[in-house]
Design an enzyme around this catalytic site. Structure first.
Site, short mmCIF file in Angstrom:
data_model
loop_
_atom_site.label_atom_id
_atom_site.label_comp_id
_atom_site.label_asym_id
_atom_site.label_seq_id
_atom_site.Cartn_x
_atom_site.Cartn_y
_atom_site.Cartn_z
N HIS A 100 0.86 -1.19 0.00
CA HIS A 100 0.00 0.00 0.00
C HIS A 100 0.90 1.25 0.00
O HIS A 100 1.98 1.23 0.60
CB HIS A 100 -0.91 -0.01 1.23
CG HIS A 100 -1.95 1.06 1.19
ND1 HIS A 100 -1.67 2.38 1.50
CD2 HIS A 100 -3.25 1.04 0.82
CE1 HIS A 100 -2.78 3.10 1.34
NE2 HIS A 100 -3.74 2.31 0.93
N GLU A 102 0.82 3.86 1.62
CA GLU A 102 1.17 4.35 2.96
C GLU A 102 2.34 3.53 3.54
O GLU A 102 3.17 4.07 4.28
CB GLU A 102 -0.06 4.31 3.87
CG GLU A 102 -1.03 5.44 3.49
CD GLU A 102 -2.50 5.15 3.75
OE1 GLU A 102 -2.82 4.23 4.52
OE2 GLU A 102 -3.34 5.87 3.17
N GLU A 170 -4.09 2.19 -7.09
CA GLU A 170 -4.50 3.29 -6.22
C GLU A 170 -3.63 4.50 -6.48
O GLU A 170 -2.49 4.58 -5.96
CB GLU A 170 -4.36 2.88 -4.74
CG GLU A 170 -5.22 1.72 -4.34
CD GLU A 170 -5.47 1.70 -2.84
OE1 GLU A 170 -6.64 1.72 -2.46
OE2 GLU A 170 -4.50 1.70 -2.06
N GLY A 176 -7.84 9.06 0.14
CA GLY A 176 -8.27 9.89 1.27
C GLY A 176 -8.46 11.36 0.94
O GLY A 176 -8.57 12.19 1.85
P1 PGA Z 1 -9.70 5.89 0.59
O1 PGA Z 1 -8.45 4.90 0.76
O2 PGA Z 1 -10.84 5.06 0.05
O3 PGA Z 1 -9.96 6.43 1.94
O4 PGA Z 1 -9.30 6.91 -0.41
C1 PGA Z 1 -8.21 3.87 -0.15
C2 PGA Z 1 -6.99 3.08 0.27
O5 PGA Z 1 -6.01 3.67 0.75
O6 PGA Z 1 -6.97 1.84 0.15
#
Ligand code: PGA
Length: 254
Positions: A100, A102, A170, A176
């Site tokens: 991911h 993050e 993504e 977010g």
């Molecule tokens: P989000 O996050 O739907 O809050 O944009 C998606 C994700 O990080 O998997």
């Protein structure tokens, strides 16, 4: 050549959200996944590691699957604070998100690390969800396809030719933020990812599920999930509210 589409998957990524009180939210998701919905789509919830076991126990006998948000590449050992794929499988998880954005940012995970985690997941009997996606700067510079192509080449394990693996596209700038790419941009990217996977993995690449993630909400789910080569969604914020998560999955019933 088969024209059959992979069965859609709507996955919730709870990130670092949820205490035991959130068991109520999960129970509402289990209850909402009725026969009509389960006939159209697979549902998965990836809670924080502390809730994996309790959710997996609650989900026994239901069609809803439980997954992890990350795993270590090793099965066990001196890695304080980490959780292995073997441990996730042991408590009833069947999927794990790897790479991911993050994790790639906060923990400086490289494509190589992500690939090792995906391989560990497969070895433990889990289906890895390998995440890729470009930053805003990379898209503005016209490099989105090149960046995602390189991430796929570096992060996807060879085992994907014979074992189930899910890819999640993504865009980092859509996570977010409430921002989403245009339908045309999603179609271009998913078409590109599909072609890359077919080139590398043959028939397995054609059948691999490609999720879109980044600000998927009930209001835009139909549009985003209707794009060619989009086989489901990876949902962050909206997956924390049972009704919103279910509403996104119900896009497949329309
Ligand atoms: P989000 O996050 O739907 O809050 O944009 C998606 C994700 O990080 O998997």
């Amino acid at each position: 050549m088969t024209t059959e589409r992979p069965r859609p998957l709507v996955a919730g990524n709870w990130k670092m959200n949820g205490t035991r009180a959130a068991t109520k939210t999960f129970a509402a998701i289990l209850e909402g996944c009725d026969a009509a919905l389960r006939s159209k789509v697979d549902l998965l919830v990836c809670p924080p590691a502390t809730l994996t076991y309790v959710f997996a126990v609650a989900a026994v006998g239901t069609p809803v699957k439980v997954g992890g948000q990350d795993c270590h590449a090793a099965t066990h050992g001196a890695h304080t604070g980490d959780v292995s794929a073997t441990m996730l499988a042991d408590v009833g998880a069947s999927y794990v998100i790897v790479g991911h954005s993050e994790r790639r940012t906060d923990h400086r995970e490289t494509d190589e690390t992500v690939k090792a985690k995906a391989r560990a997941a497969i070895a433990a009997g889990l289906t890895p969800i390998v995440c890729v996606g470009e930053t805003r700067e990379e898209r503005d510079a016209g490099r989105a396809l090149a960046v995602v192509g390189a991430q796929l080449a570096g992060s996807m394990p060879e085992e994907a030719a014979r074992e189930p693996v899910v890819v999640a596209y993504e865009p980092v700038w859509a996570i977010g933020t409430g921002l989403t790419p245009t339908v045309a941009d999603v179609a271009e990217m998913h078409g590109f990812i599909r072609q890359s996977l077919v080139d590398r993995f043959g028939a397995a690449g054609r059948n691999m599920r490609l999720l879109y993630g980044g600000s998927v909400k009930p209001g835009n789910a139909r549009e985003l999930l209707g794009v060619a080569e989009v086989d489901g969604a990876l949902v962050g914020g909206a997956s924390l509210v049972a009704e919103d998560f279910l509403a996104i999955a119900r896009a497949y019933m329309e």
